[in-house]
Design an enzyme around this catalytic site. Structure first.
Site, PDB file in Angstrom:
ATOM      1  N   GLU A  47       0.797  -1.232   0.000  1.00 19.53           N
ATOM      2  CA  GLU A  47       0.000   0.000   0.000  1.00 19.53           C
ATOM      3  C   GLU A  47       0.823   1.272   0.000  1.00 19.53           C
ATOM      4  O   GLU A  47       0.557   2.189  -0.772  1.00 19.53           O
ATOM      5  CB  GLU A  47      -0.940   0.048   1.212  1.00 19.53           C
ATOM      6  CG  GLU A  47      -2.183  -0.800   1.088  1.00 19.53           C
ATOM      7  CD  GLU A  47      -1.924  -2.259   1.343  1.00 19.53           C
ATOM      8  OE1 GLU A  47      -0.775  -2.617   1.665  1.00 19.53           O
ATOM      9  OE2 GLU A  47      -2.878  -3.047   1.214  1.00 19.53           O
ATOM     10  N   HIS A 116     -10.858  -4.285  10.530  1.00 22.72           N
ATOM     11  CA  HIS A 116     -11.413  -4.129   9.186  1.00 22.72           C
ATOM     12  C   HIS A 116     -12.697  -3.312   9.153  1.00 22.72           C
ATOM     13  O   HIS A 116     -13.416  -3.342   8.173  1.00 22.72           O
ATOM     14  CB  HIS A 116     -11.673  -5.509   8.561  1.00 22.72           C
ATOM     15  CG  HIS A 116     -10.424  -6.238   8.178  1.00 22.72           C
ATOM     16  ND1 HIS A 116      -9.644  -6.899   9.100  1.00 22.72           N
ATOM     17  CD2 HIS A 116      -9.793  -6.383   6.999  1.00 22.72           C
ATOM     18  CE1 HIS A 116      -8.595  -7.428   8.491  1.00 22.72           C
ATOM     19  NE2 HIS A 116      -8.658  -7.131   7.215  1.00 22.72           N
TER      20      HIS A 116
END
Lengths: 317, 387
Positions: A47, A116
C-alpha cells in the site's frame, strides 16, 4: 469508472486484485478485459509503495484512481495521501497539482471485526488540501466518482461494502455519461419540517427508514445526505436547521472528533445556532473497537431504533 | 522384541477392548526417512537430509494435522450455514507447516502469524472448542467472541493479525524481547507470499539483522496472494533469498518432517546468537483465499487436485508410517474417528453456546484502568468499561 476511462486516456486504475480478479468486491469487473494491463494495474500487497507510485504518477500529469481494498489498509499509506498528495499544491504555491482519486470501501461491514471496520471520514475530513466524498446510493456513487476523477485535486472517496450490492432506481438524468454530482453539495433526500437529520453513506438509508416510521406518528424529518465530507456543505444544513429548529447527526464512525462533532461546532458558530430549540444530538458508532460477535457488533453501529430515539429526545418527545 | 511387546501391551491396558486387537501387533518404535534437501542462501550447511520419526511422534503429528484439517472443514461448513460470519481464511493443505513448526520449537518459544491462523491457534495450545466458539462469536470463544477468526491469542501466540505484513515487525519486536530477557527463546514470525512484498518486512529484516534478533522469519508460500500468483506480484519469487543479508532456506512445506528439521536448525541458529534467519515453506492451500473466494478463477481445479493427490501432508505422513511399520491403517482410522468426534462435539458447543453478554461490549478497552463509561450509539446509551 468505465465512462471516465473511456473519456480520458490519462485515467488509469491501480490496486490489489483490481484487474484479473475483477476487483475484490467486483467493482472493477470487466475493466481489465476492456482496457488491458496499461490502464488497469494489479499491484502487489504494498500500500505505502503503490499509493506513493500513484501520487507520483499524478504529479507527472496522469490521473490515477488508487484503490485501497478497504480504507483500513490506507493507514499503511496515509503519509502518501496526506503529505504527498493533500499538501503539495499548497506547499508549491500552486505549481504542482495532484489529480488523484483514492477510493475503496470504508467503515463497518458485517462480522469483519476491529481491524477491518474503521470509518475514516473524520480522519481524512480533518485535512486541508483533500476533498472527501461519501456516496450513499447509486446516483451518488456514479456522480461522485466522475466528479472526483475530473477534479484536479486529491479526492478520497469513501464507499461502503454493504451498499455495493444494493440496487437503486437510477433517474433518467443520472444515466448520462456526463452526469456529475458536484463535490461540496449536500442533497435533501426527504424534505420535512420538524427536525433536520444529517448523515452520510449507508446510515442515510437508516435515517430515511426512521423518517418513515416517525411520519406515522406525525413527525416529519428532513433527511440530508451530505454526499461530501470536505468541503462540507454547512449552508444546506444551516438553512434546514433554521427551518426545523432541531438537529440530529448520524454517522457510522466513532463519536469523538467525528463528523457530527464538526457539524455541531459549525452550527454553533453560524446563524443557525439561534434557531435551535434544543442541543444538537449525535448518533454514531459506539466508542469501542468493532467487536466480532453479532450481538455486540449490532450494538456498536447506529441502528434505526437509535436514530428514532435520538430524534425523539431532541424533540423532547 | 519383548520390550516392544510389553510396551504395546501396557498401552493396550489403557484402551478399550477393541484396541487390544490392534495393540497386539507390534510396531517399530521409530524409522528414519529421507527428506528433501533445503535450498540454502548464505548458509554453508543446512538441516539434515534425514529425519528420525518415532511412532509416538508420528501418531501425535498425524492426530494434530488431522485435527487441523477437520477443524478447517468444519469451519467451512459452519460458514456456509452462516453460523460463522465475516472473514474466514482456511489453511487446509498447509497442516504440515503449523504442526512441523511446533514440533521444532518449545512451548516457551513465541509465534506470530497473519489471518490464516486457525491451525497455529491449535498447535500453540488452544482447544478446538475455544477456537470454534470464537469463530461462531460466542462467550466460550478464546477471545470471548470479540475477535473472531483473525484475532485469536494464546500464551506465546500473538495472533491472528488482520493487516497484511504488520505482524512481521511485531514478530521482530517479540524477538527483541527474547534477546532482552536472555532466555534463549526465539520468535517464529510468519507471513505469506503476498505479504512478502510489504515494505515493513524489509524494515524488520534490516533491524533484526542489525541487532541480531532471534527472529525466524517464515514465508508460507502457497503460491497465491489472494487472487494474484507469485509471478505477478514479485520481481523475485525466491522468497528465502529476499532477506538478502539474512541467511535463508527453502523447505518442503508439505512434509512435516522437513519442516520440523528446518525449524530445529533455524532455532539453533538463533539461539546461538547468530541473528535472524529466514525460512520459506513451499506449501499449498486447497480452499480459496477466504470463504468469499471460490479459489478457481486464478488457478485450475487440476492443479488443486494434483497437489491433493500427490502432496497432501496428511497422506504423506500416513504412507510413511504405514509403510515403515510405525502404525497400522486401522489405528490411523481410529484416530480419524476420534478427531471427527472431537470436532463434532466442539462444533455443537460452538453452535449452542450463547453470545457474549451485551453488558460486556465496552470491556477491555484499556488495561489496568479503573472502570469508566463508554458511549454507545447515542449519548444516552452507555456501557461500562472494565479492564
Amino acid at each position: 469508472m468505465d465512462e471516465e476511462l473511456e473519456r480520458d486516456e490519462k485515467v488509469f486504475l491501480l490496486g490489489e486484485e483490481v484487474a484479473q480478479y475483477d476487483g475484490a468486491y467486483k467493482v472493477s469487473r470487466g475493466l481489465w478485459k476492456k482496457y488491458g494491463d496499461k490502464r488497469i494495474i494489479d499491484t502487489p500487497i504494498s500500500e505505502m509503495g503503490f499509493a506513493g507510485i500513484a501520487v507520483g504518477a499524478a504529479m507527472a500529469g496522469l490521473r490515477p484512481i488508487c484503490e485501497f481494498m478497504t480504507f483500513n489498509f490506507s493507514m499503511q499509506a496515509i503519509d502518501q495521501v496526506i503529505n504527498s498528495a493533500a499538501k503539495t499544491y499548497y506547499m508549491s504555491a500552486g505549481l504542482q497539482p495532484v489529480p488523484i482519486v483514492f477510493r475503496g470501501p470504508n467503515g463497518a461491514s458485517a462480522g469483519v471485526a476491529a481491524q477491518h471496520s474503521q470509518c475514516f471520514a473524520a480522519w481524512y475530513g480533518h485535512c486541508p488540501g483533500l476533498k472527501v466524498v461519501s456516496p450513499w446510493n447509486s446516483e451518488d456513487a456514479k456522480g461522485l466518482i466522475k466528479s472526483a476523477i475530473r477534479d484536479n485535486n486529491p479526492v478520497v472517496m469513501l464507499e461502503n461494502e454493504l451498499m455495493y450490492g444494493v440496487a437503486f432506481e437510477l433517474p433518467e438524468a443520472a444515466q448520462s455519461k456526463d452526469f456529475l454530482v458536484p463535490i461540496g453539495k449536500a442533497k435533501i433526500e426527504r424534505p420535512g419540517t420538524h427536525i433536520t437529520v444529517v448523515s452520510h453513506s449507508r446510515p442515510v438509508g437508516h435515517c430515511l427508514e426512521a423518517a418513515t416510521v416517525l411520519s406515522k406518528e406525525g413527525i416529519e424529518c428532513e433527511v440530508i445526505n451530505m454526499r461530501t465530507i470536505r468541503p462540507m456543505d454547512i449552508e444546506t444544513i444551516e438553512a434546514s436547521v433554521m427551518k426545523t429548529n432541531h438537529l440530529v447527526t448520524v454517522e457510522g464512525g466513532w463519536p469523538q472528533f467525528g463528523v457530527g462533532a464538526e457539524i455541531s461546532a459549525r452550527i454553533m458558530e453560524g446563524p443557525a445556532f439561534n434557531y435551535l430549540d434544543a442541543p444538537a444530538v449525535r448518533v454514531t458508532g459506539a466508542d469501542v473497537p468493532m467487536p466480532y460477535a453479532k450481538i455486540l457488533e449490532d450494538n456498536s453501529v447506529p441502528q434505526v431504533k437509535d436514530i428514532i430515539f435520538a430524534i425523539k429526545k431532541a424533540l423532547n418527545i | 522384541m519383548l520390550a516392544a511387546v510389553s510396551r504395546v501391551l501396557a498401552g493396550a491396558a489403557r484402551k478399550p477392548a477393541s484396541r487390544v486387537l490392534v495393540a497386539s501387533r507390534s510396531f517399530a518404535s521409530d524409522a528414519t526417512f529421507e527428506i528433501r534437501k533445503c535450498d540454502l542462501h548464505r548458509l554453508e550447511e543446512g538441516p539434515p537430509e534425514t529425519a528420525v520419526l518415532t511412532r509416538e511422534d508420528g501418531l501425535r503429528y498425524y492426530k494434530m494435522m488431522q485435527t487441523v484439517r477437520r477443524l478447517e472443514l468444519k469451519a467451512d461448513q459452519l460458514y456456509k450455514q452462516k453460523i460463522i460470519r465475516g472473514f474466514c481464511h482456511l489453511c487446509d493443505g498447509q497442516e504440515a507447516c503449523c504442526v512441523g513448526l511446533e514440533a521444532g520449537i518449545n512451548p516457551t518459544d513465541h509465534l506470530i502469524t497473519a489471518y490464516r491462523a486457525h491451525g497455529f491457534t491449535f498447535t500453540r495450545g488452544l482447544t478446538v472448542r475455544e477456537i470454534l466458539a470464537e469463530l461462531t462469536g460466542r462467550r466460550g470463544g478464546c477471545a470471548k467472541g470479540k475477535g473472531g477468526s483473525m484475532h485469536m491469542y494464546a500464551k506465546n501466540f500473538y495472533g491472528g493479525n488482520g493487516i497484511v505484513g504488520a505482524q512481521v515487525p511485531l514478530g521482530a519486536g517479540i524477538a527483541l524481547a527474547c534477546k532482552y530477557n536472555g532466555k534463549e527463546e526465539v520468535c517464529l514470525t510468519l507471513y505469506g507470499d503476498g505479504a512478502a512484498n510489504q515494505g515493513q518486512i524489509f524494515e524488520a529484516y534490516n533491524m533484526a539483522a542489525l541487532w541480531k534478533l532471534p527472529c525466524i522469519f517464515i514465508c508460507e508460500n502457497n503460491r497465491y496472494g489472494m487472487g494474484t500468483s507469485v509471478e505477478r506480484a514479485a520481481a523475485s519469487t525466491d522468497y528465502y533469498k529476499r532477506g538478502d543479508f539474512i541467511p535463508g532456506l527453502r523447505v518442503d512445506g508439505m512434509d512435516v518432517l522437513c519442516v520440523r528439521e528446518a525449524t530445529k536448525f533455524a532455532a539453533a541458529h538463533c539461539r546461538a546468537g547468530k541473528g535472524p534467519i529466514l525460512m520459506e515453506l513451499q506449501t499449498y492451500r486447497y480452499h480459496g483465499h477466504s470463504m468469499s473466494d471460490p479459489g478457481v478463477s486464478y488457478r485450475t481445479r487440476e492443479e488443486i487436485q494434483e497437489v491433493r493427490s500427490k502432496s497432501d501432508p496428511i497422506m504423506l505422513l500416513k504412507d510413511r508410517m504405514v509403510n515403515n511399520d510405525l502404525a497400522s491403517v486401522e489405528e490411523l482410522k481410529e484416530i480419524d474417528v476420534e478427531v471427527r468426534k472431537e470436532i463434532e462435539d466442539a462444533a455443537q458447543f460452538a453452535t449452542a453456546d450463547p453470545e457474549p453478554p451485551l453488558e460486556e461490549l465496552g470491556y477491555h478497552i484499556y488495561c489496568n484502568d479503573p472502570p469508566f463509561e463508554v458511549r454507545g450509539a447515542n449519548q444516552w446509551i452507555k456501557f461500562k468499561s472494565v479492564s
